[in-house]
Design a protein around this motif. Structure first.
Motif, PDB file in Angstrom:
ATOM      1  N   ASN A  99       0.943  -1.184  -0.085  1.00 46.86           N
ATOM      2  CA  ASN A  99       0.053   0.092   0.061  1.00 46.86           C
ATOM      3  C   ASN A  99       0.988   1.263   0.079  1.00 46.86           C
ATOM      4  O   ASN A  99       0.603   2.237   0.547  1.00 46.86           O
ATOM      5  N   LYS A 101       1.522   3.377  -2.078  1.00 42.52           N
ATOM      6  CA  LYS A 101       1.102   4.831  -2.930  1.00 42.52           C
ATOM      7  C   LYS A 101       0.145   5.311  -2.099  1.00 42.52           C
ATOM      8  O   LYS A 101      -0.021   6.740  -2.075  1.00 42.52           O
ATOM      9  N   ASP A 208       4.260  -0.919  -7.395  1.00 43.34           N
ATOM     10  CA  ASP A 208       4.514  -0.587  -6.036  1.00 43.34           C
ATOM     11  C   ASP A 208       5.964  -0.747  -5.632  1.00 43.34           C
ATOM     12  O   ASP A 208       6.419   0.118  -4.837  1.00 43.34           O
ATOM     13  N   TYR A 212       8.325   2.242  -4.328  1.00 42.74           N
ATOM     14  CA  TYR A 212       9.006   2.267  -2.916  1.00 42.74           C
ATOM     15  C   TYR A 212      10.588   2.672  -3.137  1.00 42.74           C
ATOM     16  O   TYR A 212      11.207   3.362  -2.509  1.00 42.74           O
TER      17      TYR A 212
END
Length: 239
Positions: A99, A101, A208, A212
């Motif tokens: 999660n 974002k 994702d 990161y």
């Protein structure tokens, strides 16, 4: 007979990226949970620094599976034996980037970039106003000198010339200094706007995992630019 279609270098890279990920899925069905397929359009929108981020460990060429909170880095299974055997707090990488974002870190960096850009624009306005005020001061000084010249004798004609030269000299030096600083701020503003654009593209189009790693790059660049603004702000307040 139809001729084979020649793919561009970018399209070939996308095809390779897609095939590589499909092979990984077939080799290990567990990764399906966190795998994301990226379209050609989304791939082309990514900033260059995100395209250079690798999905596999650079030391062992194995996919990242865990995250070490102590070293703040992603690890493959071999990394754990080599470097993280005694580390505590190892968690699945999917739990960290799943999660990302919608995390507070992304929100904070986005807010920081907006604030930094606003501050840089404020500085640009400050320089513009200083240049206008400096121009007015020059005009007023020249007017005073001309008025003085009309009311005094020939001896003061030389004084007039001296005063005018001093005014123009000081104005030129101040103007060059401020215009140089303003030019630097323009350059830094353009850079931040570019980074902000890259950041928005990253949030919208990247995976994702790319987000990161890309987040660290954006934070690092922000801290460097923020230091420049802080130093200028301190100088401006003390002047």
């Amino acid at each position: 007979m139809m001729k084979p279609v020649q793919l561009s270098r970018g399209a070939q890279n996308v095809r390779f990226f897609y095939v590589l990920n499909v092979r990984n899925i077939m080799a290990d069905s567990k990764c399906q949970k966190h795998h994301q397929v990226m379209s050609l359009h989304d791939y082309q929108q990514l900033p260059e620094f995100l395209l250079n981020i690798k999905n596999n460990c650079e030391d062992h060429d194995l996919k990242y599976e865990l995250f070490c909170s102590f070293h703040d880095c992603a690890c493959c299974m071999k990394c754990i034996k080599d470097k993280h055997d005694n580390c505590k707090g190892l968690v699945p990488l999917g739990d960290v980037v799943g999660n990302i974002k919608s995390s507070a870190s992304v929100f904070q960096v986005e807010t920081d970039l907006v604030n930094l850009l606003d501050n840089l624009k404020t500085i640009k306005i400050f320089f513009s106003e200083n240049l206008s005020a400096l121009e007015e001061q020059k005009t007023e000084a020249i007017t005073r000198v001309h008025t003085m010249r009309r009311s005094i004798n020939d001896h003061l004609d030389k004084l007039e010339e001296s005063l005018l030269n001093d005014i123009r000299s000081e104005f030129t030096k101040l103007q060059e200094t401020i215009e140089k600083l303003k030019s630097e701020i323009d350059s830094k503003t353009n850079h931040v706007e570019e980074k902000q654009g890259d950041f928005l593209k990253m949030v919208e189009f990247s995976t994702d995992l790319q987000t990161y790693f890309g987040l660290h790059e954006v934070e690092k660049d922000y801290k460097t630019r923020r230091k420049v603004y802080t130093e200028f702000d301190i100088d401006r307040q003390s002047s």
